[in-house]
Each structure stands twice: as C-alpha cells, then as structure tokens.
Design a protein around this motif. Structure first.
Motif, PDB file in Angstrom:
ATOM      1  N   VAL A 187       0.818  -1.218   0.000  1.00 48.12           N
ATOM      2  CA  VAL A 187       0.000   0.000   0.000  1.00 48.12           C
ATOM      3  C   VAL A 187       0.850   1.266   0.000  1.00 48.12           C
ATOM      4  CG1 VAL A 187      -1.857  -1.186   1.202  1.00 48.12           C
ATOM      5  CG2 VAL A 187      -0.156   0.065   2.536  1.00 48.12           C
ATOM      6  N   ASN A 324     -15.551   2.473   5.952  1.00 46.39           N
ATOM      7  CA  ASN A 324     -14.666   2.363   4.779  1.00 46.39           C
ATOM      8  C   ASN A 324     -14.776   0.946   4.229  1.00 46.39           C
ATOM      9  OD1 ASN A 324     -12.789   5.022   4.969  1.00 46.39           O
ATOM     10  ND2 ASN A 324     -13.168   4.224   7.023  1.00 46.39           N
ATOM     11  N   SER A 327     -12.012  -1.126   2.104  1.00 47.84           N
ATOM     12  CA  SER A 327     -10.660  -1.359   2.629  1.00 47.84           C
ATOM     13  C   SER A 327     -10.482  -2.738   3.233  1.00 47.84           C
ATOM     14  CB  SER A 327     -10.333  -0.297   3.695  1.00 47.84           C
ATOM     15  OG  SER A 327     -10.299   0.993   3.142  1.00 47.84           O
ATOM     16  N   ASN A 330      -7.137  -4.951   2.863  1.00 47.59           N
ATOM     17  CA  ASN A 330      -5.935  -4.603   3.626  1.00 47.59           C
ATOM     18  C   ASN A 330      -6.348  -3.755   4.818  1.00 47.59           C
ATOM     19  OD1 ASN A 330      -3.201  -4.860   4.020  1.00 47.59           O
ATOM     20  ND2 ASN A 330      -2.626  -3.214   2.641  1.00 47.59           N
ATOM     21  N   SER A 331      -7.269  -4.309   5.598  1.00 49.37           N
ATOM     22  CA  SER A 331      -7.960  -3.518   6.612  1.00 49.37           C
ATOM     23  C   SER A 331      -7.032  -2.963   7.680  1.00 49.37           C
ATOM     24  CB  SER A 331      -9.064  -4.355   7.265  1.00 49.37           C
ATOM     25  OG  SER A 331      -8.512  -5.505   7.888  1.00 49.37           O
ATOM     26  N   ASP A 334      -4.731  -0.090   6.201  1.00 48.06           N
ATOM     27  CA  ASP A 334      -5.556   1.042   5.780  1.00 48.06           C
ATOM     28  C   ASP A 334      -6.124   1.806   6.973  1.00 48.06           C
ATOM     29  OD1 ASP A 334      -5.070   0.514   3.167  1.00 48.06           O
ATOM     30  OD2 ASP A 334      -6.971  -0.480   2.758  1.00 48.06           O
ATOM     31  N   GLU A 338      -2.379   8.127   8.693  1.00 47.92           N
ATOM     32  CA  GLU A 338      -1.226   8.338   7.811  1.00 47.92           C
ATOM     33  C   GLU A 338       0.020   8.858   8.517  1.00 47.92           C
ATOM     34  OE1 GLU A 338      -0.173  10.627   3.596  1.00 47.92           O
ATOM     35  OE2 GLU A 338      -2.220  10.587   4.386  1.00 47.92           O
TER      36      GLU A 338
END
Length: 696
Positions: A187, A324, A327, A330-331, A334, A338
C-alpha cells in the motif's frame, strides 16, 4: 542477635511473597517476547481472511458489527476462560501441552501404552502430582477405560495427533506472520511485487531461526520490548479508530449481534468462521509454553495487557471498516492514520517476527515431551537457562522448521491460503486439548463426571462449529501438499535428442485431487502442446540459439489454452459410431483384428475423429513446417503407451520370514492394488507393458 534473628524470621513470609511476585512479574515481561507475539499479531489478517469468499455478498455495517462480536466472544471464551482460568491449572509439574495432560492421566490411571515406566517410578515425589487418586480408584469409568486396550490406544493416537498439529503450527505460524507484516509494503507509494515480498519474508525468517540458539531467556528479553511497543501501538490505533470513525461499535459486544449476523449471512457466515478463528491462533502456545514460564506470569500478562489491547484493536478496526467498506482487503494497514503509518509498519514487521517465537518454543517443548515418552527419535536438547528447566533449544528441529517454513512461504505466497491451513491445525489442537482436559478433571482433579461433561460439551460446541468451518477451507489451502494443477501449468515440454530425431520429453502434472477422466482428449492436448512447443522454440531466442541449447534440460510450460501459439495446428473433429480410428494407418494386421473385435463388442460407442492440419501460413519456417508434418503423421499412425513394472522377489537364500513378507504379502498387495494403467486411464489396446524382476 537473637531478637534480630527473630525479626528476620518474622519477615520471611512477606519477603518470600515479594520475591515470588517479582519473579512472576519478570517472567510476565519475558512472556511478551515469547508467548504472545503470535496472538497479538493476529489483527494483521483476521478481518481480511474472514471476508474472503461469499461473505462479501452481505458486506455492510451490520455484518461488520456481527464479525467483531464473534471475535470478542471468541477471545473471551476460549483464551481467557478456557486457557487462562482453567487449563493453566492443569500443569504437569510446571509443563503444559497435550502430552502434559496425557502424562497426568497415565500417572493417575493405567492408560499408558508406552514402555517407559518402571514400578519404582511411583515412589517419586512428583509422580502423583495433583490430588490423590485413591478416591477415583473405584470409578467405573476408570475401570472401563483401563480394561479396554483399544480405547487406550485410541487415546494415545489422539494425543499424538494433537502434538502433530502443534508442530504443524510451528511451521505455519512464522510463514503467515511474516508474510502478513511485509504485505504492508503493497500500500506504499513504491509497491513491491509479490516475488520481492516473498524474498524479504524469507530473509526475515532465516534471521529468526538463526536467533533461536541464543535461548528463550535472551530471546525473550530481546523481543519483549518489541511486543510491548506493538501492543501500545495497536491499542492506541484501535482507540483512535473507535472514537474517530464509529463509537457505536461498542454495542457490538452484545451477543445479540452474533444472532443477527448468522440470521443474515446463513451458510456464508458459518464458512467465514474459518477466518474469524484466526483471532485465537497462538492461544495453545500459552499452554504449551508453560514450562518456559509460570502459570501466574502468563495469567498476569494475558488478563491485564494482551486481552484488553486485542479487544480495543479489533473494535477500532471494525469501526474503521464500517465507514470504509472498500478497505477490507488490507484492513489493518488502511486503518492506520497516515502520520504514524511507517512507525507502525516497522513495529508490525518486528512484532510479526516475534509472533513466530511462541509456536517455535512450543514446538521445542512438545517434541521434548514426545521424546521423553518414547514417541520421538533422540534429538539433542540444549537447556538454555540455569534457573528455568523448561527453557530449551533443539538444533535439529529448529533447522527442519526453518526449511519447512521457507517451503510454505515460497510455495503459497498468500496469507489467506496459509491461514486456512493454520486455522485447521489450531482448532484441531484445541479440540483435542478440551477432550484431554475433561479426562484430567475426572481422574486427576476428581471432579464430578457431570461437571466434566458440561465442560466438554460447552467448549466442544464452540470449537466444533469453528472446526467444521475450518474443514470447509481444506479445498483452499487447508492441506498444505498441491491438490490441483491448473490446465495452464499441466504440460512441460522439452527435447531429449537433436531435432532430426523428433524425440521430446513431456511431463504431465496432476494434483492429488485432480480427476483424470478418460475423455479421449489427453492425446490431443499432448499433440497440441508439442506443436506449440515446436512453434515457440522457433521464435523464442532462449530455445533457438543453438542446437545444444535445446538439449540442456530446459523445459517449457505449455498451456492447452495458450492463445499466442494456438494457430500451430488446425483441429477438426466429428463423431463416428463403430469406426476404426484408433489405428487408421497401422500396418499391423494383429492390431487391426484386435480393433475390429473391440468394435464388435461395443458397437454403439461414439468416438470422436480428431484430425490435425497445418494452417495456410506462407511465412512459416520450413524446418518448423516439416517437424509439424512429422508430428501429425505420427499421431495419425496411432499412439502407444509403454508402462514399466518392477517385480520384487526374495532370494532363495532368504529367511522364511522374508520370503513370507515379500513373496506372499507384498505380492498380494501388488496384485490387488490398482495398477498405473488403470489409474491413468490408459486404453488397453494401446498399452505395452515391460517388466523387470529384482531379487532382494
């Protein structure tokens, strides 16, 4: 001096209790680096594994709430209630695991079938560890089990099976943990390929197994800070996601959401349990690693740190997914905010390495117990601690585990497939442990049979549901051998002689669950594959550079569905009834007569006449065209199968027992087992068999 001595004596109990507490706190700290790495890294892949398959058809906020509720109650009932509060009390002089339970049973009842005991063993102070067995001496159930040898044999088989599953966990855990951690690189801005991720995972795994010789004590102090930082990280991220995305997720703690989950998802929800159960993988390590620590230290670490951190992390991940929905693949990564992604990724990778430690040390303990009971070959056992006897290292097992783990990692390259096998092994061990614990409660703890049966039924119902879902996952990786080979990878073609000889080496690969039907297409697919190889050899530089290069053993994977070279031959077919097409151009009168007899016996059999022709291609290489024409001519002449047979016989000078086993026993089995010609569906009329006798 006497008053001081008396004062000192009066302080001894408190001093001893403080020493005991401090010792347990130190061991609890060490246990983070050994016991809980696997259990604490399960949030990396649980939600992703649970929502693979048809459960995505019901994927919405309500389903996510139900999934979290299942995870919460699974963590509460199995690791917390069953293992921490019950099973950790059933230690065998400080040792845990399936063999520890079996050893307890054998010393309190005559269940043992292994010739590793002497009458004088009963005089050992630790032999009758636990309550006295005098009250249970007249138990009808005990006498019944002791009387029937088959039941005692079945008990031993169950114990050995459970031990094998723990060892299987030791192979699968490092593979899934490390692969799941490095998957976060997918990711990032610079996405790594699957091959690069597998290579990175293999390097990490080699380093992990290379550290094992340091011993549990050093490894624990080295790894414990990593797991503690990891636990703080997932707790913080989970708490943030819960508050930021959906605080209503707290309601999902109610079992009511489990009922809603199954009423909505039905069969798909039940199948998803095979992924949800991954939230408790590593739980058995708490019990199997008991010899490395103490029951009190493991209880302290799990109840006050591991359990709350995992619950909050799963809650936060579910809150994020509920808002979300895209997602889920790739929970975990994600859901990381950030600004802290890279620090969490680094610590996740390190924690995944530590996560493998729990089952590796558990494997050492289980194999040591197997060896002690005479169920495993002699191996070198290195005691790595002067203070704790259970901390051991077995070099041969360590390197064997490393090789098998690398093979799993390279072979599957997918955490979901490995997770299916992992979940099956994990639940099987838990199922066996519940059964053995029930017997311990009756014969060692001397509890009421009704209480023991209630314990058995309660946990068997829960674990049985999960185990049944895990068995559904067998077709998606639960066996870990290769079950199916796709048609695109079935044929391998190469040369074994220079081109003028027109000789090819063909390998046809089948998985053990592939069905080999006699549909008449095998020969046609084989001819097409060879034709595609000839065409490809002419245009691919690595195959056509020189005559020698085609004889260096290189083989090409040829697909029967490959469209790029599908124009090598034109195939035409039609249905015939009772027409001699098997050997249309054969000059053998005998073969023609056999074919006519076959046609007379089955006149209504429909056959397909398949003809191969070259396409109109003026630009085709003349050498390629000539070779393809020779291939078509050979096909029209008919196909013959040559099968080799090996016959084994005893020498004349052999003993009577050897002659009995080989000439009668082995010969009987060979004659009454399905032969290769039958297994491969080879037409009898096209079969030539060649035999050879070996005298041994």
């Amino acid at each position: 001096m006497e008053p001081e001595s008396g004062t000192s004596a009066s302080r001894n109990p408190s001093q001893l209790s403080w020493v005991n507490l401090s010792r347990n706190l130190i061991l609890a700290y060490q246990s983070f680096g050994v016991v809980y790495g696997d259990l604490s890294t399960s949030p990396l892949y649980v939600f992703t594994s649970a929502f693979r398959g048809k459960l995505l058809d019901h994927y919405d906020e309500e389903t996510i709430f139900g999934t979290f509720s299942l995870i919460f109650w699974t963590l509460t009932l199995i690791p917390l209630l069953k293992y921490v509060f019950i099973l950790l009390s059933a230690d065998d002089n400080g040792e845990g695991g399936t063999f520890a339970l079996y050893s307890l049973l054998c010393r309190h009842a005559k269940f043992n079938l292994l010739p590793n005991q002497q009458a004088a063993d009963e005089e050992l102070s630790s032999y009758k560890y636990g309550p006295s067995s005098q009250a249970a001496a007249s138990s009808p159930l005990k006498r019944f089990l002791e009387k029937h040898k088959r039941l005692r044999t079945a008990l031993l088989v169950v114990v050995l099976f459970g031990a094998c599953m723990v060892i299987g966990d030791g192979v699968l855990t490092p593979a899934i943990s490390v692969l799941a951690s490095v998957s976060g690189l997918k990711v990032t801005e610079k996405k790594l390929t699957d091959g690069e991720l597998v290579l990175l995972a293999c390097v990490i795994l080699v380093g992990l197994f290379a550290l094992q010789h340091c011993g549990t004590h050093k490894v624990a102090f080295m790894f414990a800070p990593i797991v503690i930082i990891w636990l703080v990280s997932i707790f913080s991220v989970g708490l943030y996601n819960t508050i930021h995305w959906n605080p209503q997720i707290v309601r999902a703690i109610s079992p009511y959401y489990i009922i809603k989950f199954f009423s909505k998802t039905g069969k798909e929800g039940w199948v998803s349990l095979g992924g949800i159960l991954l939230c408790i993988t590593g739980t058995e390590a708490m019990y199997a690693d008991l010899g490395h620590f103490t029951a009190s230290s493991i209880r302290l670490a799990f109840a006050f740190v591991i359990y709350p951190c995992l619950v909050v992390q799963y809650m936060g991940q579910a809150a994020f997914l509920s808002k979300n929905l895209n997602s889920v693949d790739n929970s975990f990564y994600d859901s990381i905010p950030e600004p802290v992604f890279w620090p969490v990724f680094v610590i996740a990778t390190l924690a995944a390495i530590v996560g493998s430690q729990a089952v590796i040390t558990a494997t050492f303990s289980i194999i040591k117990q197997c060896h002690a009971l005479g169920c495993f070959p002699r191996v070198k056992v290195v005691h790595t601690s002067k203070h704790i006897y259970g901390q051991i290292y077995i070099p041969e097992i360590n390197w064997i585990l490393m090789i098998l783990t690398l093979a799993i990692t390279i072979g599957f390259q997918d955490t979901t497939i490995i997770g299916n096998a992992y979940g099956l092994a994990c639940m099987t061990v838990m199922f066996v442990t519940t059964f053995l614990m029930t017997l311990v409660a009756i014969f060692v703890w001397q509890k009421s049979v009704f209480i023991a049966i209630a314990f058995l039924l309660f946990f068997w119902v829960i674990e049985g549901v999960y185990l049944s879902a895990a068995f559904i996952k067998v077709p998606q990786g639960g066996w870990v051998p290769v079950p199916y080979v796709s048609p695109e990878e079935r044929f391998l073609i190469g040369r074994v002689c220079p081109r003028p000889y027109r000789m090819y080496r063909c390998i046809v690969r089948y998985g053990y669950k592939d069905i080999q039907r006699d549909d008449g297409d095998f020969e046609n697919h084989l001819i097409q594959s060879i034709a595609e190889f000839i065409q490809m050899e002419a245009v691919e530089p690595q195959f056509s550079s020189s005559e020698a290069s085609s004889l260096d053993g290189r083989m090409a994977v040829i697909s029967s569905r490959n469209l790029e070279y599908a124009s090598s031959l034109i195939v035409s077919e039609q249905e015939d009834i009772g027409v001699d097409i098997s050997i249309p151009s054969s000059r053998s009168v005998t073969l023609r007569s056999l074919q006519s007899v076959y046609d007379d016996e089955s006149p209504q059999v429909r056959r397909r006449r398949v003809r191969f022709q070259l396409p109109e291609n003026p630009g085709m290489n003349p050498d390629v065209k000539e070779e393809l024409l020779d291939l078509i001519q050979a096909k029209d002449a008919g196909v013959a199968y040559i099968m080799g047979h090996s016959y084994v016989k005893a020498r004349k000078s052999s003993s009577f027992l050897k002659k009995l086993v080989i000439d009668i026993g082995y010969s009987f089995l060979r004659k009454n087992c399905r032969g290769p010609a039958v297994a491969l569906n080879i037409p009898h009329i096209s079969l030539i068999e060649v035999g050879m006798i070996y005298y041994v």
